[in-house]
Design a protein around this motif. Structure first.
Motif: not given
Length: 221
Positions: A27-28, A30-32, A34-35, A79, A82-83, A86, A123
């Motif tokens: 999960e970490q 994947r977040e990386q 996506l960023d 992505l 997620r965005q 958020r 953000d």
């Protein structure tokens, strides 16, 4: 006289190794990724997004990207999900929670502007994609943004309707038109805050919002 050296005798330059990606929870990772994808889109546009570009931005090998997502479409869908979550979640948080409608709309809206300013500061990349989208934005992304914009506008319209009813101003102002105007102004000033933060800071904007709305919508005694 020394014998000529062949190309095979010349020392070879060491090959550049692929970036080594230390093991991290999926999960970490994947977040990386996506960023990294978000950064590529913000800086270079949607036309330049690719597995290679994402891997380079994240400083990992292509295999690491494929280990987290099956393909580019799956990564971009994640992505977008997620965005969207958020952005819309934070956007709704900018509206102070009230069920009766405030007695002082100018103060209410200025508080919303302050919260929006903090959101943009925390953000900025997400909001650049929404408020300053590249011309090559895919239709599916544009459609999602428009749908969220309409949901937010309807929330503002509902608040205005409650406020007008509480104040007895319902015949004078149209909630639907006023909601469109307020959302359009909020988006405009948010763009200015992103593109020229030195001139359009939160304190200046909120002060002017109170002056303008105070003139259009006077306080009740």
């Amino acid at each position: 006289m020394s014998a000529p050296t062949s190309s095979e005798d010349k020392p070879r330059k060491p090959r550049k190794r692929r970036p080594y990606a230390p093991r991290v929870p999926i999960e970490q990772r994947r977040e990386q990724l996506l960023d990294a994808a978000l950064a590529v889109i913000v800086n270079d546009g949607y036309d330049r997004i690719s597995i290679d570009a994402i891997a380079k931005r994240a400083d990992v090998a292509r295999a690491v990207v494929y280990g987290a997502y099956d393909n580019l479409d799956a990564l971009l869908t994640a992505l977008l999900d997620r965005q969207q979550a958020r952005a819309f979640g934070r956007l709704l948080e900018t509206i102070p929670n009230t069920t009766e409608g405030p007695r002082d709309p100018a103060v209410f809206v200025s508080e919303t502007v302050r919260r929006m300013s903090a959101m943009l500061h925390e953000d900025p990349d997400t909001w650049r994609l929404i408020l300053l989208p590249p011309g090559n934005m895919p239709p599916v992304v544009r459609d999602r943004i428009e749908a969220d914009r309409e949901r937010f506008r309807l929330r503002v319209e509902a608040w205005i309707s409650r406020a007008l009813t509480a104040r007895g101003d319902a015949p004078a102002l149209d909630p639907q038109i006023l909601a469109h105007a307020l959302v359009a102004c909020a988006e405009h000033f948010a763009r200015l805050a992103l593109t020229d933060p030195g001139r359009f800071d939160a304190r200046r904007l909120t002060g002017q919002v109170e002056v303008i709305l105070g003139s259009l919508w006077p306080r009740t005694p």
